[in-house]
Enzyme design. Structure first.
Site, PDB file in Angstrom:
ATOM      1  N   LYS A  91      -3.666  -8.483  -1.298  1.00 14.68           N
ATOM      2  CA  LYS A  91      -4.570  -7.902  -0.312  1.00 14.68           C
ATOM      3  C   LYS A  91      -5.784  -8.803  -0.163  1.00 14.68           C
ATOM      4  CE  LYS A  91      -2.289  -4.003   0.442  1.00 14.68           C
ATOM      5  NZ  LYS A  91      -1.850  -3.533   1.779  1.00 14.68           N
ATOM      6  N   LYS A 113       8.033   0.480   7.750  1.00 16.97           N
ATOM      7  CA  LYS A 113       7.779   1.633   6.885  1.00 16.97           C
ATOM      8  C   LYS A 113       8.280   2.849   7.639  1.00 16.97           C
ATOM      9  CE  LYS A 113       3.572  -0.238   4.778  1.00 16.97           C
ATOM     10  NZ  LYS A 113       2.117  -0.297   4.913  1.00 16.97           N
TER      11      LYS A 113
END
Ligand code: MG
Length: 373
Positions: free
Chosen positions: A163, A262
Site C-alpha cells: 500500500k 472483487k
C-alpha cells in the site's frame, strides 16, 4: 429452487495486526454473514463492506438494510431456476453491490451443495490450485515494511502488494527494489492521488513494479487513461470497475491493462464472471482481490479465482494472517510453491462453524417467505 429461509448474522472479529491503507486503519472486521436454506440445501455468503465507507459507499449497516428491507423479501417470493437468476431479479437495484453479493454468493453455494459439486465447477473454474500473493498495509518505517516482506516471502507468496499514500510512495518502491532486485512487487494507492501527481508515478516507473493499482479517483477512468499514456508500469483498476461495462470502457480507452476482481465490489459471482469474460475477450488478465475476508468470503474467493483468466497471483492469502478466531473448520493455507488448493467438496467445500457464528453474532435476523422482515 425456492429459498425457504434466510438468516443474517453480524460478526465483529479483531484482526491479528492492524491494517493501514491510504484510506483507513482497520483493527477489526465487521461482517454480515448470510445463511440461505432452500429445498434441503444450505449456502453461506459473507459481505465485505468495511465498517466505514472509505472503500465504497457500503457499510455493514447498509448491507443489513438492503438485504433485510429490499433484496431478501423479493428473493424469498421467487423461484430460482439457476444461481444467475438472483442477479437478474435484483438487476433493478442501483448500487448496494456488496449487499447483493452476500446473498447471491450464498445462493451459488446452495446450488452447488444441492448438485453435490464444488462451487468452482459450477462457476466454470479450470484450476485446482490458485496463485497467491499477499497485500501488505502501510508500515511506520521502511525497515519495518522490509522485515514484514521478508516474513511473507518466507511463507511462499509469489508476489507482494504494498500500500502507498502521498508521502509514503517513491521511497517504499525504491527501497524494496534495492533490497530485492528481482522481486515481483506491485503498489496499491486506493485512489489517493490525482493526475497532477503524475511525476510520482514516473519516478516509480524506474523501480519496475509489476503494476500500480488504482492510483487515481475511485470513480475515474479518463485520467487513468492519461496517466497510463505517461508511464510504462501497467495500471490495474480496482475501485473504478463496478461492472463488466466499466471494464469494457476502461479497456477501450486504455485506462487499465489488468483488472482486480472483487466479487463484493461488482455484486457477486455472476457479475464477476462477466467482468472476467470481458477482460478475457480483450486479452486483459485479472486477479482476485481481497477485503480481509473471514473464512466464508475467503472460500468464495478461492473458488472464483479458479476461473481461467485469473492468471496473475491475487490477494487471497492464508487464513492465519488475519484472525485468531475462525468461522470455518479448515483454514486456508499457502503451499510452499505459493499456491492454494481449491476445495473439492460440495459448495464452498469447507465446514462452516455454525455454532460459533451463532455464539459470536452481535445481531441476527431470520426471514421466511411472506414474513415481515
Ligand atoms: Mg485495491
Amino acid at each position: 429452487m425456492r429459498i425457504e429461509r434466510v438468516e443474517l448474522f453480524l460478526l465483529r472479529l479483531p484482526l491479528r495486526t492492524p491494517y493501514e491503507t491510504s484510506g483507513s486503519v482497520e483493527t477489526h472486521q465487521t461482517r454480515v454473514i448470510a445463511r440461505v436454506e432452500a429445498e434441503g440445501a444450505v449456502g453461506w455468503g459473507e459481505s465485505v463492506a468495511p465498517e466505514l465507507p472509505w472503500y465504497s459507499s457500503e457499510t455493514p449497516v447498509t448491507v443489513w438494510y438492503a438485504l433485510e428491507e429490499i433484496m431478501l423479501p423479493r428473493l424469498l417470493a421467487s423461484d430460482l431456476a439457476r444461481p444467475e437468476d438472483v442477479d437478474e431479479r435484483l438487476a433493478w437495484v442501483r448500487g448496494h453491490h456488496m449487499a447483493k453479493a452476500t446473498v447471491e454468493m450464498a445462493v451459488w453455494d446452495c446450488f452447488a451443495n444441492a448438485a453435490g459439486v464444488p462451487l468452482a465447477k459450477l462457476l466454470g473454474g479450470t484450476r485446482d490450485r490458485i496463485l497467491c500473493g499477499v497485500a501488505i498495509g502501510l508500515h511506520p518505517t521502511t525497515e519495518a515494511l522490509l522485515e514484514r516482506i521478508e516474513r511473507e516471502l518466507a511463507d511462499g507468496y509469489l508476489r507482494v502488494k504494498l500500500k502507498i499514500k502521498p508521502g509514503m510512495d517513491t521511497a517504499i518502491a525504491e527501497a524494496v527494489r534495492r533490497r530485492y532486485p528481482d522481486l515481483p512487487f506491485m503498489l496499491d494507492a486506493n485512489s489517493a492521488y490525482a493526475l497532477a501527481d503524475a511525476a510520482v508515478f514516473e519516478r516509480i516507473d524506474a523501480t519496475r513494479p509489476t503494476m500500480i493499482e488504482q492510483p487515481l479517483a475511485h470513480d475515474d477512468l479518463v485520467d487513468h487513461a492519461e496517466l497510463q499514456r505517461r508511464i510504462r508500469t501497467p495500471i490495474c483498476l480496482d475501485e473504478s470497475i463496478e461492472s463488466a461495462e466499466h471494464a469494457r470502457k476502461a479497456i477501450a480507452i486504455g485506462a487499465t491493462k489488468v483488472v482486480n476482481i472483487k466479487a463484493g465490489r461488482v455484486g457477486g459471482h455472476n457479475a464477476s464472471k462477466r467482468v472476467h469474460d470481458v477482460c478475457a475477450a480483450s486479452g486483459v488478465p485479472v486477479w482476485c482481490g481481497g477485503m480481509l475476508e473471514m473464512g466464508i468470503g475467503r472460500a468464495h474467493n478461492v473458488h472464483l479465482a479458479s476461473l481461467p483468466n485469473f492468471s496473475l497471483p491475487g490477494d487471497v492469502a492464508a487464513s492465519k494472517r488475519y484472525f485468531d478466531r475462525e468461522i470455518i473448520g479448515e483454514p486456508f493455507v499457502v503451499e510452499p510453491d505459493g499456491t492454494m488448493r481449491v476445495p473439492t467438496g460440495p459448495g464452498i467445500g469447507v465446514t462452516v462453524l455454525e455454532d460459533e457464528i451463532r455464539r459470536l453474532a452481535l445481531r441476527t435476523s431470520e426471514l421466511r417467505p411472506g414474513g415481515a422482515p
